[in-house]
Scaffold this active site. Structure first.
Site, short mmCIF file in Angstrom:
data_model
loop_
_atom_site.label_atom_id
_atom_site.label_comp_id
_atom_site.label_asym_id
_atom_site.label_seq_id
_atom_site.Cartn_x
_atom_site.Cartn_y
_atom_site.Cartn_z
N HIS A 1 2.10 -0.12 -4.88
CA HIS A 1 1.82 -1.55 -4.93
C HIS A 1 1.16 -2.04 -3.65
O HIS A 1 1.43 -1.55 -2.56
CB HIS A 1 3.11 -2.34 -5.19
N GLY B 1 0.82 -1.21 0.00
CA GLY B 1 0.00 0.00 0.00
C GLY B 1 0.85 1.26 0.00
O GLY B 1 0.45 2.28 0.55
N HIS B 2 2.02 1.18 -0.63
CA HIS B 2 2.94 2.32 -0.64
C HIS B 2 3.80 2.26 -1.91
O HIS B 2 3.64 1.37 -2.73
CB HIS B 2 3.83 2.30 0.61
N ARG B 3 4.68 3.21 -2.04
CA ARG B 3 5.72 3.21 -3.05
C ARG B 3 7.00 3.65 -2.38
O ARG B 3 7.00 3.87 -1.17
CB ARG B 3 5.36 4.06 -4.26
#
Length: 121
Positions: A92, A45-47
């Protein structure tokens, strides 16, 4: 941009041997794996600012949802000779883990909490 690479695999009556050698676009500095996700909760839930990652589902299957420049794509990893490359700009989320799935992640950087971006602008 996210993409899949095929890992060299050698098969005979003794089984399969898959090799990761001179194919990743980075030097491996960290390795971790995700397993026993009994509640099937999403991960990621991040990049990142800097980290490139290579994801391989060694057992079972899972889905990786990516978003980059307005393009959203789902990748199902279900073969241990398929490797998903995530670049730093790829948002992602890993989800839909099958029972007994093992997701291996090879990363280009050591863990640094300042490298994570948790909110899309």
């Amino acid at each position: 941009m996210t993409y899949i690479i095929d890992l060299d695999t050698y098969s005979d009556e003794r089984g399969d041997l898959t090799v990761i050698q001179k194919i990743l676009p980075f030097e491996i500095k960290r390795i971790y794996y995700i397993y026993n996700n009994k509640n099937n909760l999403p991960r990621g839930g991040h990049r990142h600012h800097k980290t490139i990652q290579a994801l391989i589902c060694l057992n079972g299957n899972c889905t990786i949802s990516t978003s980059n420049s307005g393009l959203t794509t789902d990748y199902t990893l279900n073969k241990p000779n398929k490797c998903l490359i995530l670049n730093p700009e790829d948002w992602h989320t890993m989800h839909s883990f099958s029972e007994n799935s093992i997701l291996l992640v090879l990363a280009s950087e050591y863990f640094n909490p300042d490298d994570y971006i948790h909110k899309q602008d």
